[in-house]
Design a protein around this motif. Structure first.
Motif, short mmCIF file in Angstrom:
data_model
loop_
_atom_site.label_atom_id
_atom_site.label_comp_id
_atom_site.label_asym_id
_atom_site.label_seq_id
_atom_site.Cartn_x
_atom_site.Cartn_y
_atom_site.Cartn_z
N MET A 257 0.82 -1.21 0.00
CA MET A 257 0.00 0.00 0.00
C MET A 257 0.85 1.26 0.00
O MET A 257 0.48 2.26 -0.59
CB MET A 257 -0.98 0.01 1.18
N GLN A 258 2.01 1.20 0.63
CA GLN A 258 2.91 2.35 0.61
C GLN A 258 3.39 2.60 -0.81
O GLN A 258 3.46 3.74 -1.27
CB GLN A 258 4.10 2.12 1.55
N GLY A 259 3.68 1.52 -1.53
CA GLY A 259 4.10 1.64 -2.92
C GLY A 259 3.00 2.20 -3.80
O GLY A 259 3.23 3.10 -4.62
N VAL A 260 1.78 1.69 -3.63
CA VAL A 260 0.65 2.17 -4.42
C VAL A 260 0.37 3.64 -4.12
O VAL A 260 0.10 4.44 -5.03
CB VAL A 260 -0.61 1.30 -4.16
N THR A 261 0.47 4.02 -2.86
CA THR A 261 0.26 5.42 -2.47
C THR A 261 1.28 6.32 -3.16
O THR A 261 0.93 7.39 -3.68
CB THR A 261 0.35 5.58 -0.94
N MET A 262 2.53 5.88 -3.21
CA MET A 262 3.57 6.68 -3.89
C MET A 262 3.28 6.79 -5.38
O MET A 262 3.45 7.85 -5.97
CB MET A 262 4.95 6.07 -3.66
N LEU A 263 2.84 5.70 -6.00
CA LEU A 263 2.50 5.74 -7.43
C LEU A 263 1.34 6.70 -7.67
O LEU A 263 1.33 7.44 -8.67
CB LEU A 263 2.15 4.35 -7.95
N ARG A 264 0.37 6.72 -6.78
CA ARG A 264 -0.75 7.67 -6.91
C ARG A 264 -0.27 9.11 -6.79
O ARG A 264 -0.77 10.00 -7.48
CB ARG A 264 -1.82 7.36 -5.87
N GLU A 265 0.71 9.34 -5.91
CA GLU A 265 1.28 10.68 -5.77
C GLU A 265 1.97 11.11 -7.07
O GLU A 265 1.85 12.26 -7.49
CB GLU A 265 2.28 10.71 -4.61
N VAL A 266 2.67 10.16 -7.68
CA VAL A 266 3.35 10.46 -8.95
C VAL A 266 2.30 10.83 -10.00
O VAL A 266 2.45 11.83 -10.72
CB VAL A 266 4.21 9.27 -9.42
N LEU A 267 1.22 10.05 -10.08
CA LEU A 267 0.19 10.33 -11.08
C LEU A 267 -0.58 11.61 -10.78
O LEU A 267 -1.05 12.27 -11.70
CB LEU A 267 -0.76 9.13 -11.22
N ALA A 268 -0.68 11.96 -9.50
CA ALA A 268 -1.32 13.23 -9.16
C ALA A 268 -0.45 14.40 -9.65
O ALA A 268 -0.97 15.40 -10.13
CB ALA A 268 -1.55 13.33 -7.65
N ALA A 269 0.86 14.24 -9.54
CA ALA A 269 1.78 15.29 -10.00
C ALA A 269 1.92 15.29 -11.52
O ALA A 269 2.10 16.35 -12.12
CB ALA A 269 3.15 15.09 -9.36
N ASP A 270 1.85 14.11 -12.12
CA ASP A 270 2.01 13.98 -13.57
C ASP A 270 1.11 12.86 -14.08
O ASP A 270 1.52 11.71 -14.14
CB ASP A 270 3.48 13.68 -13.92
N PRO A 271 -0.13 13.20 -14.44
CA PRO A 271 -1.09 12.17 -14.87
C PRO A 271 -0.65 11.40 -16.13
O PRO A 271 -1.22 10.36 -16.43
CB PRO A 271 -2.37 12.96 -15.16
N LYS A 272 0.35 11.90 -16.83
CA LYS A 272 0.81 11.23 -18.05
C LYS A 272 2.15 10.52 -17.84
O LYS A 272 2.83 10.19 -18.81
CB LYS A 272 0.93 12.25 -19.19
N ASN A 273 2.51 10.26 -16.61
CA ASN A 273 3.77 9.58 -16.31
C ASN A 273 3.68 8.12 -16.77
O ASN A 273 2.95 7.32 -16.19
CB ASN A 273 4.09 9.67 -14.82
N GLU A 274 4.42 7.80 -17.81
CA GLU A 274 4.30 6.49 -18.44
C GLU A 274 4.70 5.35 -17.51
O GLU A 274 4.02 4.31 -17.47
CB GLU A 274 5.15 6.43 -19.72
N LEU A 275 5.78 5.52 -16.78
CA LEU A 275 6.24 4.45 -15.89
C LEU A 275 5.23 4.19 -14.77
O LEU A 275 4.94 3.04 -14.45
CB LEU A 275 7.62 4.80 -15.31
N ALA A 276 4.68 5.24 -14.22
CA ALA A 276 3.67 5.07 -13.15
C ALA A 276 2.40 4.44 -13.71
O ALA A 276 1.81 3.56 -13.07
CB ALA A 276 3.36 6.41 -12.49
N LEU A 277 1.95 4.87 -14.89
CA LEU A 277 0.77 4.26 -15.51
C LEU A 277 0.99 2.79 -15.79
O LEU A 277 0.11 1.95 -15.53
CB LEU A 277 0.39 5.00 -16.79
#
Length: 186
Positions: A88-108
Motif C-alpha cells: 500500500m505504501q508503494g501504491v500510495t507513492m504511485l498515486r502521488e506520482v500520477l497526481a503530480a504527472d497524470p501522463k507519467n508512463e512508468l507510473a501508468l
C-alpha cells in the motif's frame, strides 16, 4: 559496475555503483547506484535477498528525493520496491506520482500491472489505455492492455492489442508470448 551488469551479475554491479557513489557523492551517482540495486531487486528470486536489495535501492532513491523531491522517475521506482514488503505504501507513492504527472508512463504502466495482479482488470484497462494513448509505441503497455482486456472478456479488443504488438516487436520471445495469448483467445 558496467562490466558486471553486462555479465548479468546485477548485485555485484550494484555494489560497485554504490562504491562509486561514495567517491562521487552526487545525485547522478546515487541514481546510478539506486538503479543498479533496483534492477538487482527486480531480478532476485530469493525473498530475503529481494528485500535486502530493495532496501538498498530505497536508501539511494531517498537520497535523490531529499535533494530533488520532484524526480518522479526515482519516486516511481522507489514505490515499486515497496511491493514485496509494504504494497500500500508503494501504491500510495504511485498515486502521488500520477497526481503530480497524470501522463507519467512508468507510473501508468506499473499501476496497470498492479491492477492486473490484484484482479482489478477494468482499472488496469483504464490505466493502460491512457498509457498507449500517450505513447502509442509502448509495446509493453499494449501487451498488458491486451491481457487486461482478455481478463475482462473483451476478446475482440484483446486480439487487436496482441496483433498490434506482433507488428511492433519482432523479438521471437515477444512473438511467442503473443501467439500464446492469441491461441488462448480462440
Amino acid at each position: 559496475a558496467k562490466l558486471y551488469a553486462n555479465a548479468g551479475k546485477f548485485d555485484s554491479a550494484a555494489w560497485f555503483a554504490e562504491e562509486a557513489s561514495k567517491f562521487f557523492n552526487t545525485t547522478e551517482s546515487w541514481i546510478k547506484a539506486g538503479d543498479q540495486y533496483y534492477q538487482a531487486y527486480t531480478l532476485a528470486i530469493d525473498q530475503t535477498k529481494q528485500e535486502q536489495l530493495a532496501e538498498k535501492a530505497r536508501a539511494f532513491f531517498q537520497k535523490v528525493l531529499d535533494s530533488d523531491p520532484a524526480n518522479l522517475e526515482v519516486k516511481t521506482k522507489m514505490a515499486m520496491t515497496y511491493l514485496s514488503s509494504s504494497p500500500m505504501q508503494g501504491v500510495t507513492m504511485l498515486r502521488e506520482v500520477l497526481a503530480a504527472d497524470p501522463k507519467n508512463e512508468l507510473a501508468l504502466l506499473n499501476m496497470g500491472m498492479l491492477s492486473i495482479q490484484s484482479g482489478q482488470h477494468e482499472r488496469a484497462v483504464e490505466r493502460l489505455e491512457e498509457l498507449v494513448k500517450i505513447n502509442p509505441k509502448h509495446a509493453q503497455g499494449h501487451l498488458l492492455l491486451g491481457i487486461a482486456l482478455m481478463n475482462t472478456g473483451d476478446k475482440v479488443s484483446a486480439k487487436q492489442q496482441f496483433e498490434k504488438i506482433k507488428q511492433m516487436d519482432s523479438d521471437p520471445a515477444v512473438q511467442a508470448t503473443v501467439d500464446s495469448y492469441l491461441e488462448d483467445l480462440k
